[in-house]
Design a protein around this motif. Structure first.
Motif, PDB file in Angstrom:
ATOM      1  N   ASP A 123       0.827  -1.210   0.000  1.00 50.89           N
ATOM      2  CA  ASP A 123       0.000   0.000   0.000  1.00 50.89           C
ATOM      3  C   ASP A 123       0.864   1.264   0.000  1.00 50.89           C
ATOM      4  O   ASP A 123       0.496   2.275  -0.618  1.00 50.89           O
ATOM      5  N   GLU A 124       1.998   1.222   0.683  1.00 48.75           N
ATOM      6  CA  GLU A 124       2.887   2.380   0.728  1.00 48.75           C
ATOM      7  C   GLU A 124       3.522   2.639  -0.633  1.00 48.75           C
ATOM      8  O   GLU A 124       3.749   3.793  -1.011  1.00 48.75           O
ATOM      9  N   VAL A 125       3.813   1.576  -1.364  1.00 48.44           N
ATOM     10  CA  VAL A 125       4.349   1.730  -2.720  1.00 48.44           C
ATOM     11  C   VAL A 125       3.322   2.403  -3.621  1.00 48.44           C
ATOM     12  O   VAL A 125       3.632   3.335  -4.372  1.00 48.44           O
ATOM     13  N   GLN A 126       2.086   1.954  -3.547  1.00 50.37           N
ATOM     14  CA  GLN A 126       1.027   2.529  -4.364  1.00 50.37           C
ATOM     15  C   GLN A 126       0.799   3.996  -4.030  1.00 50.37           C
ATOM     16  O   GLN A 126       0.643   4.838  -4.919  1.00 50.37           O
ATOM     17  N   LYS A 137      12.570   8.447  -5.938  1.00 52.08           N
ATOM     18  CA  LYS A 137      12.580   6.994  -6.014  1.00 52.08           C
ATOM     19  C   LYS A 137      12.338   6.376  -4.642  1.00 52.08           C
ATOM     20  O   LYS A 137      12.556   6.999  -3.607  1.00 52.08           O
ATOM     21  N   MET A 138      11.895   5.121  -4.671  1.00 50.29           N
ATOM     22  CA  MET A 138      11.649   4.346  -3.461  1.00 50.29           C
ATOM     23  C   MET A 138      12.503   3.086  -3.552  1.00 50.29           C
ATOM     24  O   MET A 138      12.447   2.358  -4.547  1.00 50.29           O
ATOM     25  N   LEU A 139      13.309   2.850  -2.530  1.00 48.99           N
ATOM     26  CA  LEU A 139      14.271   1.753  -2.570  1.00 48.99           C
ATOM     27  C   LEU A 139      14.005   0.736  -1.459  1.00 48.99           C
ATOM     28  O   LEU A 139      13.882   1.100  -0.290  1.00 48.99           O
ATOM     29  N   LEU A 149       4.625  -7.010  -6.400  1.00 51.72           N
ATOM     30  CA  LEU A 149       4.408  -5.687  -6.993  1.00 51.72           C
ATOM     31  C   LEU A 149       3.833  -5.805  -8.403  1.00 51.72           C
ATOM     32  O   LEU A 149       2.894  -5.085  -8.770  1.00 51.72           O
ATOM     33  N   ILE A 150       4.392  -6.713  -9.169  1.00 46.81           N
ATOM     34  CA  ILE A 150       3.931  -6.904 -10.553  1.00 46.81           C
ATOM     35  C   ILE A 150       2.468  -7.334 -10.574  1.00 46.81           C
ATOM     36  O   ILE A 150       1.674  -6.891 -11.417  1.00 46.81           O
ATOM     37  N   LYS A 151       2.057  -8.206  -9.634  1.00 47.84           N
ATOM     38  CA  LYS A 151       0.661  -8.635  -9.543  1.00 47.84           C
ATOM     39  C   LYS A 151      -0.270  -7.477  -9.212  1.00 47.84           C
ATOM     40  O   LYS A 151      -1.470  -7.527  -9.482  1.00 47.84           O
ATOM     41  N   ASN A 152       0.306  -6.418  -8.603  1.00 45.19           N
ATOM     42  CA  ASN A 152      -0.468  -5.221  -8.279  1.00 45.19           C
ATOM     43  C   ASN A 152      -0.250  -4.115  -9.314  1.00 45.19           C
ATOM     44  O   ASN A 152      -0.428  -2.931  -9.025  1.00 45.19           O
ATOM     45  N   ASP A 153       0.173  -4.526 -10.518  1.00 41.56           N
ATOM     46  CA  ASP A 153       0.368  -3.609 -11.655  1.00 41.56           C
ATOM     47  C   ASP A 153       1.434  -2.550 -11.390  1.00 41.56           C
ATOM     48  O   ASP A 153       1.352  -1.415 -11.870  1.00 41.56           O
ATOM     49  N   GLU A 209      13.687   3.646 -13.137  1.00 43.77           N
ATOM     50  CA  GLU A 209      12.444   3.244 -12.486  1.00 43.77           C
ATOM     51  C   GLU A 209      12.320   3.920 -11.121  1.00 43.77           C
ATOM     52  O   GLU A 209      13.316   4.175 -10.449  1.00 43.77           O
ATOM     53  N   ARG A 210      11.086   4.183 -10.716  1.00 50.58           N
ATOM     54  CA  ARG A 210      10.869   4.853  -9.434  1.00 50.58           C
ATOM     55  C   ARG A 210      10.867   3.878  -8.263  1.00 50.58           C
ATOM     56  O   ARG A 210      11.148   4.272  -7.128  1.00 50.58           O
ATOM     57  N   ILE A 211      10.562   2.610  -8.516  1.00 48.31           N
ATOM     58  CA  ILE A 211      10.554   1.603  -7.464  1.00 48.31           C
ATOM     59  C   ILE A 211      11.684   0.611  -7.728  1.00 48.31           C
ATOM     60  O   ILE A 211      11.734  -0.029  -8.775  1.00 48.31           O
ATOM     61  N   ILE A 212      12.591   0.496  -6.768  1.00 44.02           N
ATOM     62  CA  ILE A 212      13.756  -0.378  -6.918  1.00 44.02           C
ATOM     63  C   ILE A 212      13.755  -1.391  -5.783  1.00 44.02           C
ATOM     64  O   ILE A 212      13.692  -1.022  -4.610  1.00 44.02           O
TER      65      ILE A 212
END
Length: 218
Positions: free
Chosen positions: A63-66, A76-78, A94-98, A116-119
């Motif tokens: 949820d925090e990533v979204q 970015k978020m690492l 993450l991929i399953k959550n698009d 990419e913003r999410i690493i």
């Protein structure tokens, strides 16, 4: 012979100094850089870091990533996991959550671009990697003090401010929360009293260092 490190091991430094002193007495020169106390002078070494110690499962933060991606900005978020397997599982989640993350669990050098913003990474990003513009992080501490200090070093680089969530077990929670300091280097010193350091095999260091110093001196 030049030994250069932003986070040198004091034990490693002492071993090298003893070896070089034996071979070439009085030939050691230590060069260090410290932040200037004068406003506007010198290069800013670190931004502000907010560190939050928690026992929350690092993999339960989808949820925090979204929310991070929905917020405006280009930071970015690492994530840094202890295990390759766990990093892969979280990447799949993450991929399953698009959400399409960058997975980093092999060696990457300075020339790698992180667009990419999410690493999602492992110890592969501890050394020799500058991701840049990392605003938010979730990390596991690793197995040794050196792991944790290098992982924290991925954040708040130069003038970037970062918030980092450190996910630890119950056995470390109170010890980390008992640290009361706003100085980053004092904090690392206190952390070194909680988390054990890697064992440095002095014999191996001496053998390898003597090979290098032999070729330099002749």
């Amino acid at each position: 012979f030049v030994f250069s490190s932003a986070t040198p091991s004091e034990k490693f430094k002492k071993i090298l100094e003893d070896i070089i002193q034996d071979i070439a007495p009085d030939s050691i020169k230590s060069i260090t850089a410290t932040p200037s106390k004068e406003k506007g002078k010198g290069r800013k070494l670190r931004g502000h870091m907010k560190l939050v110690v928690t026992t929350k499962d690092i993999s339960s933060t989808i949820d925090e990533v979204q929310a991070f991606l929905e917020a405006r900005g280009n930071g970015k978020m690492l994530y840094i996991f202890n295990s390759i397997l766990e990093s892969e599982r979280f990447g799949d989640l993450l991929i399953k959550n698009d959400i399409t993350p960058r997975i980093v669990n092999g060696f990457h050098g300075y020339q790698v671009d992180f667009n990419e913003r999410i690493i999602v990474a492992t110890s592969a990003v501890e050394l020799g990697v500058n991701i840049g513009n990392v605003e938010l992080g979730h990390i596991e501490p690793g197995y040794y003090f050196e792991n944790l200090s290098q992982r924290l070093g991925r954040f708040s680089r130069q003038d970037q401010d970062s918030t980092v969530y450190l996910h630890v077990g119950e056995e470390w929670l109170n010890e980390f929360r008992s640290i009361k300091t706003n100085n980053y280097y004092d904090f690392l010193k206190k952390v070194s009293e909680i988390v054990q350091a890697k064992h440095i095999q002095e014999t191996a260091v001496r053998i390898n260092a003597r090979v290098f110093t032999y070729f330099v001196i002749i």
